[in-house]
Write an enzyme that holds these catalytic residues in place. Structure first.
Site, PDB file in Angstrom:
ATOM      1  N   PRO A   2       0.817  -1.208   0.000  1.00 45.86           N
ATOM      2  CG  PRO A   2      -0.652  -1.465   1.781  1.00 45.86           C
ATOM      3  CD  PRO A   2       0.609  -2.001   1.202  1.00 45.86           C
ATOM      4  CE1 TYR A   3       3.565   7.062  -2.154  1.00 49.80           C
ATOM      5  CE2 TYR A   3       1.411   7.514  -3.080  1.00 49.80           C
ATOM      6  CZ  TYR A   3       2.664   7.937  -2.724  1.00 49.80           C
ATOM      7  OH  TYR A   3       3.035   9.235  -2.929  1.00 49.80           O
TER       8      TYR A   3
END
Length: 69
Positions: A2-3
């Site tokens: 995830p970012y």
């Protein structure tokens, strides 16, 4: 992997507050989506008030105007 990109207005968020945001967002992704914290990226961008718009005005201009009661 995830970012998460968090954008906040540049109004003096402390390094401690930013660290708490990073830790909290990471913990949320771990808890809700079972993501690995070692591969979870959180980026905080601070935006000048004149570069952030709401209601057709920059935040800076919006705050200068009286609020409707």
């Amino acid at each position: 992997m995830p970012y998460v990109n968090v954008k906040i207005t540049r109004e003096g968020a402390t390094p401690e507050q930013k660290a708490e945001l990073i830790a909290g967002i990471t913990d949320l992704l771990v808890r809700v989506l079972d993501k690995n914290p070692a591969t979870t990226f959180v980026l905080i961008d601070e935006v000048a008030l004149e570069d952030w718009g709401v209601g057709g005005l920059s935040t800076l201009e919006s705050r200068r105007r009286p609020t409707a009661s």
